[in-house]
Enzyme design. Structure first.
Site, PDB file in Angstrom:
ATOM      1  N   HIS A 169      -1.538   1.060   7.536  1.00  0.00           N
ATOM      2  CA  HIS A 169      -2.055   0.979   6.147  1.00  0.00           C
ATOM      3  C   HIS A 169      -2.406   2.608   5.647  1.00  0.00           C
ATOM      4  O   HIS A 169      -2.565   3.297   6.180  1.00  0.00           O
ATOM      5  CB  HIS A 169      -3.464   0.499   6.102  1.00  0.00           C
ATOM      6  CG  HIS A 169      -3.927   0.275   4.793  1.00  0.00           C
ATOM      7  ND1 HIS A 169      -3.496  -0.365   4.085  1.00  0.00           N
ATOM      8  CD2 HIS A 169      -5.111   0.684   4.175  1.00  0.00           C
ATOM      9  CE1 HIS A 169      -4.268  -0.311   2.863  1.00  0.00           C
ATOM     10  NE2 HIS A 169      -5.184   0.491   2.811  1.00  0.00           N
ATOM     11  N   CYS A 189       0.864  -1.254  -0.009  1.00  0.00           N
ATOM     12  CA  CYS A 189       0.014  -0.020   0.117  1.00  0.00           C
ATOM     13  C   CYS A 189       0.875   1.333  -0.115  1.00  0.00           C
ATOM     14  O   CYS A 189       0.474   2.215  -0.648  1.00  0.00           O
ATOM     15  CB  CYS A 189      -0.781   0.216   1.237  1.00  0.00           C
ATOM     16  SG  CYS A 189      -0.357  -0.121   2.928  1.00  0.00           S
TER      17      CYS A 189
END
Length: 513
Positions: free
Chosen positions: A467, A183
């Site tokens: 994240h 990510c």
């Protein structure tokens, strides 16, 4: 200029105008031989101030060279009523009546023919030099303009329907598959593919690979990536080749562990910068990069005339100049250094105090934290060249040169011998930013210092587990959230209320260089 073109060229296109224009291109624009290059170097100075730079233009009606920046060529045009002039670096024709650069098919044909002749006269092959070297040798950029082939013209005639870009258009929006804790890479790719000038560069096929092995060229892969993003396909893209090349050229990022998005950004820009120059990459630190680039700058931060200077698309868009002034507290002598940068790393305040003290609605007299003079103290004395001894001093940072894209890195991850933590302090950042108060020169044109936000990278979670997502601007007021393969519409409030880790701003106006 009207859709029919500039009517003022007709006053120039009389008698032997083509031959006269050819002579100007041969001698002062596309200088192909050593003799013409010497003549250009000696002759091409402003007849009013004697400057070599400042966008020199030559009058098409008489022998006169004048600065465009200082408007000396404008004064000549007004007094003599000579309404056409030619840019001596790029060969464009400027009309002072239309107040714009103009296109004329016949003049363009002459320019192309003379440029091709100049290329053939060069002692080196055009494919072996950079666009910057071409500009300096007087033959212009090596990129030729695109002209459709007969087959392409036939296809255009048989397919008259054109795809129109509307406010609801989703071309350019595409998710990216997470290949295992990637990510950090996906959010940076989203920011880069929505950088306007970078998009225009790759979609106009400007990259000409100079690597011995094109399969290992990250710039070629970025070019493919832009084509994938703007192809109109809606299914998520799998960036496996990009990941492989990143692992190959930035080995400290290899593996499936979570990495820092900011570190990936710097590594990616470094590899792209080197591959633009056709060089094999041995990854270096940001500090080493700074030292390397500084040799290409003189004491005033100007581009030095040396073969190591890089004018690749990465440097044109992302590189700025940070000025550091160290002032001796005894003799008040000032020592100035200018360092290049790709991003601006900022320490976070300990509380939720406003981070942009000069943002709209605040007191314009407040001294901002970024450029506030810092007293170095007795433990950090420097040797003053004026006093010839070690003295206490103050240090002040200002902007010498603003990049086209300004990336702000909010230092949310704190690493020290005693402490490792993520700082979650809320930071208020604006949609539009005026960098004028941060400039070294207060005479900077205000409009050239204004920026608009176009991408925000966020980190959710802790230092150990988290994240990355990003917000990107598709149109003027249309924002989307990119969470790996999922793209959803977002509001401006969503963007401004987000935590903020990397902030990408683009200049609202671009100056001509």
């Amino acid at each position: 200029m009207s859709p029919a073109g500039c009517s003022h060229v007709n006053s120039f296109k009389v008698d032997n105008w083509k031959q006269n224009l050819r002579v100007i291109y041969q001698c002062f624009v596309w200088s192909g031989t050593p003799d013409t290059r010497k003549r250009k170097a000696k002759s091409c100075t402003c007849h009013m101030c004697g400057a070599y730079l400042n966008r020199l233009h030559s009058c098409l009606y008489c022998v006169f060279f004048g600065c465009f920046t200082k408007k000396h060529i404008h004064e000549h045009a007004k007094v003599k009523r000579h309404n056409l002039a030619i840019d001596l670096l790029y060969g464009g024709i400027y009309c002072f009546m239309c107040q714009d650069y103009i296109y004329d098919k016949d003049m363009e044909q002459v320019a192309k023919e003379e440029q091709r002749k100049a290329w053939k006269l060069q002692a080196f092959a055009p494919s072996l030099v950079s666009p910057y070297q071409y500009a300096m040798t007087g033959v212009g950029e090596k990129y030729s303009t695109w002209e459709p082939t007969k087959r392409e013209l036939e296809l255009l005639r048989h397919n008259p329907k054109r795809r129109k870009i509307t406010t609801n258009c989703t071309i350019g929006l595409r998710g990216l598959i997470n290949l295992g804790n990637t990510c950090f890479m996906n959010c940076i790719v989203q920011a880069l593919t929505h950088t306007p000038l970078l998009r225009d560069f790759f979609l106009s096929d400007r990259h000409k690979c100079e690597m011995q092995s094109p399969n290992s060229c990250l710039v070629c892969e970025m070019s493919t990536l832009f084509q994938e993003f703007y192809s109109g396909h809606r299914s998520p893209h799998i960036p496996y080749r990009l990941l492989h090349l990143v692992w190959t050229h930035a080995r400290h990022l290899a593996g499936y562990e979570q990495q820092d998005a900011h570190e990936f950004l710097i590594a990616a820009l470094d590899v792209l910068h080197r591959h633009c120059k056709g060089k094999r990459v041995q990854f270096i630190s940001k500090a080493s990069f700074t030292r390397m680039i500084r040799i290409a700058c003189d004491d005033n931060g100007k581009k030095a005339n040396n073969p190591n200077h890089c004018n690749c698309i990465i440097d044109q868009i992302f590189t700025g100049g940070l000025q550091s002034d160290v002032t001796c507290q005894v003799c008040h002598g000032v020592s100035t250094t200018i360092d290049p940068f790709w991003d601006i790393s900022l320490d976070l305040p300990g509380s939720s105090s406003p981070f942009w003290p000069l943002s709209p609605g605040s007191d314009s007299g407040v001294v901002n934290g970024f450029t506030r003079p810092e007293h170095l103290g007795s433990s950090a004395k420097i040797k003053c060249s004026g006093c010839h001894s070690y003295q206490e001093s103050t240090k002040q940072l200002t902007m010498k040169k603003l990049p086209i894209v300004a990336c702000f890195h909010l230092k949310r991850f704190e690493h020290s011998a005693k402490l490792r933590r993520k700082i979650t302090t809320y930071v208020s950042f604006p949609l539009e930013l005026d960098m004028t108060p941060f400039m070294a020169s207060r005479n900077s044109v205000c409009s050239l210092c204004r920026y608009s936000l176009f991408a925000v990278v966020n980190h959710q979670g802790t230092l150990e587990s988290g994240h990355y997502t990003s917000f990107i601007r598709q149109h003027k007021d249309q924002w989307f959230k990119c969470d790996d393969a999922i793209i959803t519409k977002a509001s401006i409030k969503d963007v401004l209320d987000s935590e903020g880790y990397l902030l990408f701003y683009h200049k609202q106006f671009l100056e001509y260089e």
